[in-house]
Design a protein around this motif. Structure first.
Motif, PDB file in Angstrom:
ATOM      1  N   THR A 156       0.797  -1.235   0.000  1.00 32.84           N
ATOM      2  CA  THR A 156       0.000   0.000   0.000  1.00 32.84           C
ATOM      3  C   THR A 156       0.827   1.281   0.000  1.00 32.84           C
ATOM      4  N   THR A 157       2.078   1.213   0.454  1.00 34.30           N
ATOM      5  CA  THR A 157       2.886   2.429   0.592  1.00 34.30           C
ATOM      6  C   THR A 157       4.126   2.345  -0.279  1.00 34.30           C
ATOM      7  N   PRO A 158       4.224   3.189  -1.298  1.00 30.14           N
ATOM      8  CA  PRO A 158       5.415   3.152  -2.153  1.00 30.14           C
ATOM      9  C   PRO A 158       6.657   3.599  -1.394  1.00 30.14           C
ATOM     10  N   LEU A 159       7.800   3.033  -1.781  1.00 26.74           N
ATOM     11  CA  LEU A 159       9.058   3.435  -1.149  1.00 26.74           C
ATOM     12  C   LEU A 159       9.382   4.882  -1.510  1.00 26.74           C
ATOM     13  N   GLY A 160       9.900   5.627  -0.520  1.00 28.59           N
ATOM     14  CA  GLY A 160      10.371   6.973  -0.779  1.00 28.59           C
ATOM     15  C   GLY A 160      11.691   6.931  -1.542  1.00 28.59           C
ATOM     16  N   GLY A 161      12.098   8.075  -2.030  1.00 24.72           N
ATOM     17  CA  GLY A 161      13.311   8.143  -2.837  1.00 24.72           C
ATOM     18  C   GLY A 161      14.542   7.654  -2.108  1.00 24.72           C
ATOM     19  N   LEU A 162      14.707   8.043  -0.849  1.00 24.24           N
ATOM     20  CA  LEU A 162      15.875   7.627  -0.081  1.00 24.24           C
ATOM     21  C   LEU A 162      15.843   6.129   0.198  1.00 24.24           C
ATOM     22  N   GLN A 163      14.649   5.595   0.569  1.00 23.60           N
ATOM     23  CA  GLN A 163      14.530   4.160   0.817  1.00 23.60           C
ATOM     24  C   GLN A 163      14.865   3.358  -0.435  1.00 23.60           C
ATOM     25  N   LEU A 164      14.374   3.811  -1.568  1.00 24.88           N
ATOM     26  CA  LEU A 164      14.628   3.113  -2.826  1.00 24.88           C
ATOM     27  C   LEU A 164      16.116   3.120  -3.154  1.00 24.88           C
ATOM     28  N   HIS A 165      16.745   4.272  -3.015  1.00 24.58           N
ATOM     29  CA  HIS A 165      18.179   4.385  -3.298  1.00 24.58           C
ATOM     30  C   HIS A 165      18.992   3.497  -2.370  1.00 24.58           C
ATOM     31  N   THR A 166      18.662   3.501  -1.086  1.00 30.16           N
ATOM     32  CA  THR A 166      19.389   2.687  -0.107  1.00 30.16           C
ATOM     33  C   THR A 166      19.232   1.198  -0.399  1.00 30.16           C
ATOM     34  N   SER A 167      18.019   0.783  -0.781  1.00 30.61           N
ATOM     35  CA  SER A 167      17.779  -0.635  -1.082  1.00 30.61           C
ATOM     36  C   SER A 167      18.589  -1.082  -2.290  1.00 30.61           C
ATOM     37  N   LYS A 168      18.695  -0.211  -3.293  1.00 29.00           N
ATOM     38  CA  LYS A 168      19.482  -0.539  -4.482  1.00 29.00           C
ATOM     39  C   LYS A 168      20.961  -0.669  -4.133  1.00 29.00           C
ATOM     40  N   GLU A 169      21.476   0.288  -3.380  1.00 31.41           N
ATOM     41  CA  GLU A 169      22.895   0.266  -3.014  1.00 31.41           C
ATOM     42  C   GLU A 169      23.227  -0.960  -2.178  1.00 31.41           C
ATOM     43  N   GLN A 170      22.329  -1.312  -1.266  1.00 32.63           N
ATOM     44  CA  GLN A 170      22.568  -2.474  -0.407  1.00 32.63           C
ATOM     45  C   GLN A 170      22.617  -3.752  -1.229  1.00 32.63           C
ATOM     46  N   PHE A 212      23.410  -4.682 -12.300  1.00 34.49           N
ATOM     47  CA  PHE A 212      23.354  -3.351 -11.693  1.00 34.49           C
ATOM     48  C   PHE A 212      22.493  -2.402 -12.518  1.00 34.49           C
ATOM     49  N   ASP A 213      22.615  -2.451 -13.835  1.00 36.55           N
ATOM     50  CA  ASP A 213      21.800  -1.597 -14.693  1.00 36.55           C
ATOM     51  C   ASP A 213      20.315  -1.860 -14.479  1.00 36.55           C
ATOM     52  N   ARG A 214      19.965  -3.151 -14.334  1.00 38.67           N
ATOM     53  CA  ARG A 214      18.548  -3.485 -14.091  1.00 38.67           C
ATOM     54  C   ARG A 214      18.112  -3.000 -12.719  1.00 38.67           C
ATOM     55  N   VAL A 215      18.977  -3.150 -11.712  1.00 33.78           N
ATOM     56  CA  VAL A 215      18.644  -2.687 -10.363  1.00 33.78           C
ATOM     57  C   VAL A 215      18.431  -1.177 -10.357  1.00 33.78           C
ATOM     58  N   LYS A 216      19.292  -0.460 -11.039  1.00 33.69           N
ATOM     59  CA  LYS A 216      19.195   1.001 -11.051  1.00 33.69           C
ATOM     60  C   LYS A 216      17.913   1.497 -11.707  1.00 33.69           C
ATOM     61  N   ARG A 217      17.316   0.697 -12.594  1.00 33.20           N
ATOM     62  CA  ARG A 217      16.093   1.111 -13.290  1.00 33.20           C
ATOM     63  C   ARG A 217      14.819   0.800 -12.501  1.00 33.20           C
ATOM     64  N   ILE A 218      14.955   0.087 -11.381  1.00 32.32           N
ATOM     65  CA  ILE A 218      13.776  -0.281 -10.593  1.00 32.32           C
ATOM     66  C   ILE A 218      13.131   0.972 -10.008  1.00 32.32           C
ATOM     67  N   THR A 219      11.802   1.014 -10.061  1.00 31.17           N
ATOM     68  CA  THR A 219      11.054   2.152  -9.533  1.00 31.17           C
ATOM     69  C   THR A 219      10.170   1.728  -8.365  1.00 31.17           C
ATOM     70  N   SER A 220       9.741   2.686  -7.575  1.00 36.36           N
ATOM     71  CA  SER A 220       8.831   2.400  -6.463  1.00 36.36           C
ATOM     72  C   SER A 220       7.508   1.813  -6.934  1.00 36.36           C
ATOM     73  N   PRO A 221       6.875   2.367  -7.988  1.00 34.98           N
ATOM     74  CA  PRO A 221       5.636   1.751  -8.470  1.00 34.98           C
ATOM     75  C   PRO A 221       5.824   0.308  -8.925  1.00 34.98           C
ATOM     76  N   GLU A 222       6.987   0.008  -9.511  1.00 37.82           N
ATOM     77  CA  GLU A 222       7.260  -1.354  -9.945  1.00 37.82           C
ATOM     78  C   GLU A 222       7.303  -2.304  -8.753  1.00 37.82           C
ATOM     79  N   LEU A 223       7.985  -1.910  -7.693  1.00 39.66           N
ATOM     80  CA  LEU A 223       8.054  -2.749  -6.497  1.00 39.66           C
ATOM     81  C   LEU A 223       6.685  -2.921  -5.857  1.00 39.66           C
ATOM     82  N   GLN A 224       5.910  -1.857  -5.839  1.00 43.13           N
ATOM     83  CA  GLN A 224       4.569  -1.928  -5.247  1.00 43.13           C
ATOM     84  C   GLN A 224       3.678  -2.870  -6.054  1.00 43.13           C
ATOM     85  N   GLU A 225       3.847  -2.842  -7.373  1.00 42.55           N
ATOM     86  CA  GLU A 225       3.077  -3.750  -8.231  1.00 42.55           C
ATOM     87  C   GLU A 225       3.451  -5.201  -7.963  1.00 42.55           C
ATOM     88  N   LEU A 226       4.742  -5.485  -7.786  1.00 46.81           N
ATOM     89  CA  LEU A 226       5.180  -6.842  -7.474  1.00 46.81           C
ATOM     90  C   LEU A 226       4.648  -7.286  -6.114  1.00 46.81           C
TER      91      LEU A 226
END
Length: 410
Positions: free
Chosen positions: A328-342, A378-392
């Motif tokens: 129900t809650t999309p990831l914020g920009g910082l959360q998304l960036h941190t998850s990708k880096e991790q 890494f290229d695929r990870v960097k293209r991931i968006t919050s709406p995409e994760l919420q859809e999954l």
């Protein structure tokens, strides 16, 4: 990944090699696109039994000589079986690389399955089964496969059953190999400081003489899934729970984004959402994690935890709360960036292991027909968006898609 070499022999066997100049250790092995899901109902456990029996005698070696061949030079020899793969592999000083290459070829292609050794190893595997039953945190994982996949071969225990293992004879192994071993569906993979021309020379010496056995594997795809909640009473002191369901297949474009979602939810980091919400905040569990295993035609997602019996319902409620947040809650920009880096950091560290890299080269080529490079992932990870994760999350993590298996103390 452009810095590895691929050589295909006339018989269809592929040889993959990556040269790493700064190491003195060679890691090599055969990966076969055969696993427990390829067994017929009456063959349950045969792939794993074969993995054991490969070390018990070949046309020119007895068990002692197989085990002693690498250990006398400080090397290690091992094997494993999964739902879709069998792997025989070794690690040793690269100066003894040919010794490992020849031995692995011998036990992979020239095992004879001595009757006396079958009887002895039958007892070993039955003891292995008993050991798993005594470890509920392991047993629940195997039992959960049956909850999700039912009577499909993906739902069968890799070890087999007591009845099936007790009945296998020499002819059963020969029949299974004849039905499943295809030279175009196996790979010899290696990582060492040796030049590729040396690996190619040994491949021509030991692998080229093997007869071609070409073909494809007609695996029965997993079909209908039905959500199940099951409670089993066990003679245990702690409750164990697994929640999950089917997920995406290996070649699905959603595989990497969903892997990131699972990692965010309950990956190895202490900052995973489940660990923070259940262990760190309330101290209800010692271990809580989520896993995602993609297969050829489907996948499996699961959340595991162990806790006191009186805390089971509360822990389940907290888990469901975290799943609902992701839906129900999309990831914020910082959360998304941190998850990708991790995730990218974890993947890069995993590839630092040359033994793991050797297996990655083989698995990726068998499953995808190519090696996925870190930069590609890494290229695929960097293209991931919050709406995409919420859809999954809404596709896989919804309550009506998740089964549950609980082991509760008697």
């Amino acid at each position: 990944m452009s810095d590895y070499d691929l050589y295909e022999l006339p018989n269809g066997i592929r040889v993959l090699h990556k040269q790493v100049l700064h190491t003195k250790i060679a890691h090599c092995g055969f990966l076969l696109d055969i696993g427990s899901r390829d067994e017929k109902p009456e063959q349950q456990g045969l792939a794993h039994f074969w993995e054991h029996m490969a070390f018990k005698g070949t046309e020119k070696r007895k068990s002692f000589h197989i085990l002693n061949r690498l250990e006398t030079v400080g090397g290690e020899l091992n094997a494993y079986t999964t739902k879709e793969k069998i792997c025989f592999y070794a690690s040793l000083l690269s100066t003894h690389f040919e010794r490992a290459f020849e031995l692995l070829t011998d036990l992979t292609f020239h095992s004879v399955f001595p009757e006396k050794e079958i009887e002895k190893e039958r007892g070993v595997i039955l003891e292995e089964m008993a050991m798993y039953h005594d470890a509920p945190e392991d047993a629940i994982i195997d039992d959960f496969d049956a909850v999700v996949f039912g009577n499909h071969s993906l739902g069968h225990n890799i070890l087999g059953t007591k009845e099936s293992v007790s009945g296998f004879q020499q002819g059963d192994f020969r029949e299974f190999l004849g039905q499943n071993v295809r030279t175009n569906r196996l790979i010899f993979s290696s990582v060492s400081n040796l030049p590729f021309k040396e690996v190619k020379r040994l491949a021509d010496k030991y692998l080229a003489p093997l007869p071609a056995q070409l073909g494809t594997q007609a695996r029965t795809p997993f079909g209908h899934y039905q959500r199940i909640d099951r409670v089993e009473r066990k003679p245990i002191t702690q409750a164990h729970c697994l929640i999950g369901g089917p997920a995406y297949a290996i070649e699905d474009d959603r595989r990497i984004p969903f892997f990131m979602l699972s990692n965010l939810l309950g990956g190895p980091g202490m900052n995973s959402r489940l660990n923070l919400a259940v262990r760190e905040k309330y101290g209800l569990v010692y271990t809580i994690d989520s896993t995602y295993s993609p297969y050829t035609d489907t996948g499996l997602f699961g959340i595991y935890f162990g806790t006191e019996k009186k805390q089971v319902d509360r822990t389940i409620s907290l888990v469901q709360k975290e799943l609902k947040k992701l839906r129900t809650t999309p990831l914020g920009g910082l959360q998304l960036h941190t998850s990708k880096e991790q995730l990218m950091g974890q993947l890069a560290m995993a590839e630092e292991s040359n033994g793991g890299l050797m297996q990655l080269l083989g698995k990726s080529t068998l499953d995808l027909g190519r090696v996925e490079s870190l930069n590609e992932i890494f290229d695929r990870v960097k293209r991931i968006t919050s709406p995409e994760l919420q859809e999954l999350a809404n596709d896989i993590l919804r309550e009506d898609n998740l089964s549950m298996l609980q082991y509760l103390p008697e």
